[in-house]
Design an enzyme around this catalytic site. Structure first.
Site, mmCIF file in Angstrom:
data_model
loop_
_atom_site.group_PDB
_atom_site.id
_atom_site.type_symbol
_atom_site.label_atom_id
_atom_site.label_comp_id
_atom_site.label_asym_id
_atom_site.label_seq_id
_atom_site.Cartn_x
_atom_site.Cartn_y
_atom_site.Cartn_z
ATOM 1 N N ASP A 30 0.557 -1.898 0.235
ATOM 2 C CA ASP A 30 -0.017 -0.313 0.270
ATOM 3 C C ASP A 30 0.893 1.299 -0.256
ATOM 4 O O ASP A 30 1.105 1.897 0.562
ATOM 5 C CB ASP A 30 -1.147 -0.209 1.616
ATOM 6 N N LEU A 31 0.965 1.789 -1.100
ATOM 7 C CA LEU A 31 1.592 2.908 -1.303
ATOM 8 C C LEU A 31 1.111 3.854 -0.979
ATOM 9 O O LEU A 31 1.238 5.072 -0.260
ATOM 10 C CB LEU A 31 1.738 3.479 -2.695
ATOM 11 N N GLY A 71 2.779 3.855 -14.578
ATOM 12 C CA GLY A 71 1.788 4.369 -15.830
ATOM 13 C C GLY A 71 1.407 5.298 -15.118
ATOM 14 O O GLY A 71 -0.262 5.411 -15.913
ATOM 15 N N TYR A 72 1.102 5.718 -14.678
ATOM 16 C CA TYR A 72 0.706 7.402 -13.901
ATOM 17 C C TYR A 72 0.405 8.189 -14.067
ATOM 18 O O TYR A 72 1.762 8.377 -14.900
ATOM 19 C CB TYR A 72 1.498 8.056 -12.335
ATOM 20 N N ARG A 104 4.136 12.162 -5.703
ATOM 21 C CA ARG A 104 3.286 12.156 -4.892
ATOM 22 C C ARG A 104 3.297 11.507 -3.176
ATOM 23 O O ARG A 104 3.095 11.373 -1.910
ATOM 24 C CB ARG A 104 1.858 13.121 -4.223
ATOM 25 N N HIS A 119 -7.604 8.179 -23.137
ATOM 26 C CA HIS A 119 -7.754 7.295 -23.706
ATOM 27 C C HIS A 119 -6.704 7.190 -24.860
ATOM 28 O O HIS A 119 -6.799 7.793 -25.959
ATOM 29 C CB HIS A 119 -8.987 6.705 -23.339
ATOM 30 N N ASP A 120 -6.874 5.237 -25.352
ATOM 31 C CA ASP A 120 -6.484 5.148 -26.625
ATOM 32 C C ASP A 120 -6.552 6.373 -27.929
ATOM 33 O O ASP A 120 -5.870 6.748 -28.845
ATOM 34 C CB ASP A 120 -6.296 3.847 -26.742
ATOM 35 N N ILE A 121 -8.387 5.636 -27.596
ATOM 36 C CA ILE A 121 -8.767 6.799 -29.163
ATOM 37 C C ILE A 121 -8.278 8.197 -28.959
ATOM 38 O O ILE A 121 -8.128 8.415 -30.549
ATOM 39 C CB ILE A 121 -10.141 6.153 -28.952
ATOM 40 N N TYR A 178 -5.323 9.856 -28.012
ATOM 41 C CA TYR A 178 -3.811 9.870 -28.812
ATOM 42 C C TYR A 178 -3.463 9.484 -29.722
ATOM 43 O O TYR A 178 -3.235 10.269 -30.329
ATOM 44 C CB TYR A 178 -3.138 8.743 -27.750
ATOM 45 N N ASP A 181 -1.861 2.583 -27.132
ATOM 46 C CA ASP A 181 -1.743 1.579 -26.967
ATOM 47 C C ASP A 181 -0.587 1.083 -26.623
ATOM 48 O O ASP A 181 0.861 1.008 -25.881
ATOM 49 C CB ASP A 181 -2.985 0.904 -25.252
#
Length: 388
Positions: A70-71, A93-94, A101, A136-138, A140, A167
């Protein structure tokens, strides 16, 4: 269907990777490294990543091990930094700023391990006006011009290529290329660094050849009218009598002549070079394909250089004779899945374990990586992870 060997090391044997759990292109990039032999430890969060996929069937977590951390807990960042100290690569992948943070950003990680390759996977990148925005992918692939390329109708909407183009092609594969290049630098120069892999950057890069054709006057800046986007009647998809489809890619003259012969369409030879009559050619080809089933046309073109193939579904693909002969798909733990790629003559990638269950390998990793902060009591289902 052949089952590939499940023992072996792979060319990345000995490389240690920490993956901070996420969804999409980051996990796939880590899976690719794991397929090639890296020891990938996925740091899962309590409660899961929120994708809703049964962890036992999440193929992107194959060949990995999982620990629960748990970060947001007081000792969470320190535990991850203990792993980082022993790692060669970290993948996260944040959104920009989130890792910082949480206390596991590049500054903290590289201070702990100066040789670390810190791989960052985002859609928009670490800077720029859209960097903090969701996406999302679409979206990008839309802004890079790639989505606008896809589809046969210049007056209709683009076709959506699942999330393969952005992606995974523009994202995961570019992250892996960047990580491996940075790893080479770290091993020769002793210097780690941050790899900023943005899906928009990778997807734009994929369109380099199309941009070259556009600059040279060989490509129109609209879809469905060019050689490779459905505008050409001998590079496209045609329906068969049973509702199936055949894919035609008979671009070169000699392949086209074979295509026309096997299609039993003699007039096709004279129409090839007359662009004004391409609509006529397209309809003639379509009419011929509608006269037989997909299986019948597959038999006609099989083993020839006409460059014609049946359009198969995901479930049909593993049974294709060529893919079966090459073991392009494999079965492991009862799950049929794409086999590791590419292939290596001396150090082949392998399917060693099934999808890592969240936290199942905590005790094992604590021992192997010498990280006592990973408490054994946080490691349920250890046996299951071995047999998945």
């Amino acid at each position: 269907m052949k089952t590939r060997q499940t023992e072996g090391t792979g060319p990345l044997a000995g490389v240690r990777v920490v993956e901070l759990a996420g969804i999409g292109p980051g996990p796939f990039a880590a899976m690719l490294l794991a397929d090639l032999g890296a020891d990938v430890v996925r740091v899962d969060r309590p409660g899961g990543a929120g994708l809703g996929v049964d962890p036992a069937k999440d193929l992107t977590n194959r060949n990995k091990r999982s620990v629960l951390v748990d970060l947001k807990a007081p000792d969470g960042p320190a535990t991850v930094l203990d792993l980082v100290e022993r790692a060669d690569v970290l993948i996260e992948g944040y959104r920009p700023g989130v890792a910082e943070r949480l206390g596991v950003g590049p500054e903290e990680c590289l201070a702990r391990n100066p040789r670390l390759v810190y791989g960052r996977m985002t859609g928009w990148g670490q800077d720029g006006p859209l960097a903090p925005a969701a996406g999302h992918d679409i979206g990008y692939i839309a802004v890079t011009g790639a989505l606008g390329l896809v589809g046969p109708d210049p007056d209709g909407p683009p076709s959506i290529p699942a999330n393969l183009l952005g992606d995974y092609a523009g994202g995961s594969l570019y992250l892996v290329v960047g990580v491996l290049a940075a790893l080479q630098h770290a091993r020769t120069r002793g210097e780690g660094q941050v790899v900023d892999a943005a899906i928009v950057d990778g997807t734009a890069h994929l369109t380099t050849m199309i941009h070259a054709m556009l600059l040279a006057g060989g490509w129109q800046d609209r879809r469905g009218v060019n050689l490779l986007d459905g505008g050409c009647p001998f590079y496209g998809v045609y329906a068969t009598s049973d509702g199936g489809h055949m894919a035609v890619g008979a671009l070169e003259e000699r392949f086209y002549d074979e295509f026309a012969r096997l299609l039993d369409l003699p007039e096709a030879r004279t129409l090839r070079h007359d662009l004004a009559r391409w609509p006529e050619l397209r309809e003639a080809v379509a009419a011929r394909f509608r006269s037989r089933t997909r299986a019948e046309w597959t038999e006609v073109f099989e083993g020839t250089d006409a460059c014609v193939a049946p359009v198969l579904s995901l479930r049909e693909a593993p049974g294709h004779p060529h893919l079966a002969a090459r073991a392009t798909f494999a079965e492991h733990g009862g799950l049929v899945q794409p086999a590791p790629a590419p292939r290596f003559s001396a150090t082949p990638g392998t399917l060693r374990t099934g999808p890592a269950l969240p936290g199942a390998d905590t005790a094992e990793v604590a021992r192997d990586w010498a990280v006592p902060a990973l408490r054994p009591q946080d490691a349920p289902h250890t046996q299951e992870s071995k047999t998945a």
